[in-house]
Design a protein around this motif. Structure first.
Motif, short mmCIF file in Angstrom:
data_model
loop_
_atom_site.label_atom_id
_atom_site.label_comp_id
_atom_site.label_asym_id
_atom_site.label_seq_id
_atom_site.Cartn_x
_atom_site.Cartn_y
_atom_site.Cartn_z
N ILE A 1 77.82 44.10 56.52
CA ILE A 1 77.81 43.70 55.12
C ILE A 1 79.09 42.94 54.84
O ILE A 1 80.18 43.44 55.05
N GLY A 2 78.92 41.71 54.38
CA GLY A 2 80.08 40.88 54.12
C GLY A 2 79.85 39.97 52.93
O GLY A 2 78.77 39.98 52.32
N PRO A 3 80.85 39.17 52.58
CA PRO A 3 80.73 38.26 51.45
C PRO A 3 79.83 37.06 51.77
O PRO A 3 79.50 36.82 52.93
N LEU B 1 62.89 34.55 38.07
CA LEU B 1 63.37 33.86 39.27
C LEU B 1 63.96 32.50 38.92
O LEU B 1 65.07 32.17 39.34
N ARG B 2 63.26 31.72 38.11
CA ARG B 2 63.74 30.40 37.72
C ARG B 2 65.05 30.50 36.97
O ARG B 2 65.97 29.70 37.20
N ARG B 3 65.13 31.47 36.08
CA ARG B 3 66.34 31.62 35.27
C ARG B 3 67.55 31.91 36.15
O ARG B 3 68.64 31.34 35.93
N LYS B 4 67.39 32.76 37.14
CA LYS B 4 68.52 33.10 38.01
C LYS B 4 68.87 31.96 38.96
O LYS B 4 70.04 31.70 39.24
N LEU B 5 67.85 31.26 39.46
CA LEU B 5 68.11 30.14 40.37
C LEU B 5 68.80 28.98 39.65
O LEU B 5 69.52 28.20 40.27
N GLU B 6 68.59 28.89 38.35
CA GLU B 6 69.19 27.82 37.57
C GLU B 6 70.56 28.20 37.01
O GLU B 6 71.28 27.34 36.50
N THR B 7 70.91 29.47 37.12
CA THR B 7 72.20 29.92 36.57
C THR B 7 73.09 30.49 37.68
O THR B 7 73.74 29.75 38.40
N GLU B 8 73.12 31.82 37.81
CA GLU B 8 74.04 32.44 38.77
C GLU B 8 73.87 31.96 40.20
O GLU B 8 74.84 31.68 40.91
N VAL B 9 72.63 31.88 40.67
CA VAL B 9 72.38 31.55 42.07
C VAL B 9 72.50 30.05 42.34
O VAL B 9 72.55 29.62 43.49
N ALA B 10 72.58 29.24 41.29
CA ALA B 10 72.67 27.79 41.46
C ALA B 10 73.93 27.40 42.23
O ALA B 10 73.92 26.48 43.05
N ASP B 11 75.01 28.11 41.96
CA ASP B 11 76.28 27.83 42.66
C ASP B 11 76.92 29.17 42.98
O ASP B 11 77.76 29.68 42.24
N ILE B 12 76.53 29.75 44.10
CA ILE B 12 77.02 31.08 44.48
C ILE B 12 78.52 31.05 44.73
O ILE B 12 79.23 32.00 44.38
N GLN B 13 79.01 29.98 45.32
CA GLN B 13 80.44 29.87 45.62
C GLN B 13 81.27 29.96 44.34
O GLN B 13 82.22 30.75 44.26
N ALA B 14 80.89 29.19 43.32
CA ALA B 14 81.66 29.16 42.08
C ALA B 14 81.45 30.43 41.25
O ALA B 14 82.41 30.97 40.68
N TRP C 1 77.08 40.21 48.03
CA TRP C 1 77.19 40.76 49.37
C TRP C 1 75.93 40.46 50.18
O TRP C 1 74.81 40.51 49.65
N VAL C 2 76.14 40.17 51.44
CA VAL C 2 75.04 39.79 52.32
C VAL C 2 75.02 40.71 53.54
O VAL C 2 76.06 41.01 54.12
N VAL C 3 73.82 41.16 53.91
CA VAL C 3 73.66 41.94 55.14
C VAL C 3 73.28 40.97 56.25
O VAL C 3 72.25 40.30 56.18
N ALA D 1 69.54 39.62 56.27
CA ALA D 1 68.50 40.64 56.14
C ALA D 1 68.51 41.33 54.79
O ALA D 1 67.62 42.12 54.49
N GLY D 2 69.49 41.04 53.95
CA GLY D 2 69.56 41.68 52.65
C GLY D 2 70.67 41.09 51.81
O GLY D 2 71.56 40.40 52.33
N LEU D 3 70.62 41.35 50.51
CA LEU D 3 71.66 40.84 49.61
C LEU D 3 71.72 41.66 48.34
O LEU D 3 70.75 42.33 47.96
N LEU D 4 72.86 41.60 47.71
CA LEU D 4 73.05 42.21 46.40
C LEU D 4 73.98 41.31 45.62
O LEU D 4 75.09 41.00 46.07
N ALA D 5 73.52 40.85 44.46
CA ALA D 5 74.32 39.98 43.60
C ALA D 5 74.65 40.72 42.33
O ALA D 5 73.79 41.36 41.72
N ALA D 6 75.92 40.67 41.90
CA ALA D 6 76.34 41.42 40.71
C ALA D 6 77.34 40.62 39.90
O ALA D 6 78.21 39.95 40.46
N VAL D 7 77.21 40.69 38.59
CA VAL D 7 78.12 39.99 37.69
C VAL D 7 78.66 40.94 36.64
O VAL D 7 78.00 41.90 36.25
#
Length: 228
Positions: free
Chosen positions: A6-8, A73-86, A97-99, A110-116
């Motif tokens: 599990i890493g960034p 799904l669309r809402r998240k892809l257009e907001t938080e997930v649009a630029d994961i780095q930033a 976090w990514v598995v 194989a897995g992920l968890l996104a939190a804000v």
């Protein structure tokens, strides 16, 4: 040999993450549809069913179930997930976090968890700083191996490091394994509402309510889309 780490987030993971994110949300559409169709209000006769008739009625219910998940799904892809780095990697308040599964020298997501970080919104916890884990997903063939537990523990530890008082998680009631996991960790139901951020008729036909779970020890909460 197979091992998991599990890493960034890494930029090279973006394509696999979007694919897994997409799968993790839309995989619940069909179960939601069958669950909604089994509701007494859909099984019995009604004016709408008399007008629309068999197949058309089923299509309408399916559309409503699909729309709720797809809109999220669309809402998240257009907001938080649009630029994961930033939004995550460059932010000390958020976490992603990514598995990574190591199989014969090759790495695969194989897995992920996104939190804000978010502020409390419920009446009992106004202005309570929280960590909102809006998506926890593990690939289908890697489930039941404890990866979800590891991701959640990582998020809770991050929450403590940030000095936040609770973790919020939003999942579907059809994710029985995930619900069992949260209950095992001490979450209990504390609040219910019908706000799915979708059109009222869409929510009504899909038979969806939102249920709040609360962990009284570390004050962690999760929101569940519950079909009742």
């Amino acid at each position: 040999a197979v091992s998991s780490i599990i890493g960034p987030y890494k930029s090279t993971d973006k394509s696999a993450i979007v694919s897994l994110f997409h799968f993790g949300i839309l995989e619940h559409v069909y179960p939601a549809f069958f669950k909604a169709m089994s509701h007494p209000n859909h099984i019995g006769s009604s004016y709408f069913q008399a007008v629309l008739r068999g197949g058309a009625w089923a299509c309408l219910v399916y559309y409503c179930c699909h729309e709720i998940y797809d809109a999220y799904l669309r809402r998240k892809l257009e907001t938080e997930v649009a630029d994961i780095q930033a939004n995550f990697s460059d932010s000390q308040a958020n976490g992603f976090w990514v598995v990574a599964m190591e199989l014969n020298g090759k790495s695969k997501v194989a897995g992920l968890l996104a939190a804000v970080k978010s502020d409390g919104w419920d009446a009992d916890a106004v202005d309570t700083p929280s960590l909102e884990a809006f998506q926890l997903v593990v690939s289908f063939n890697q489930r039941r191996k404890g990866l979800g537990t590891q991701l959640l523990v990582t998020a809770v530890e991050f929450c403590k490091e940030q000095g936040l008082s609770r973790v919020i998680v939003e999942i579907s009631s059809l994710q029985t394994a995930a619900i069992s996991l949260f209950r095992k960790l001490g979450f209990t139901v504390t609040f219910v509402n019908s706000n799915t951020h979708a059109n009222h008729l869409v929510s009504k036909l899909a038979r969806i309510n939102v249920i709040l779970y609360l962990h009284n020890i570390c004050v962690c909460t999760m929101y569940i889309y519950m079909y009742i």
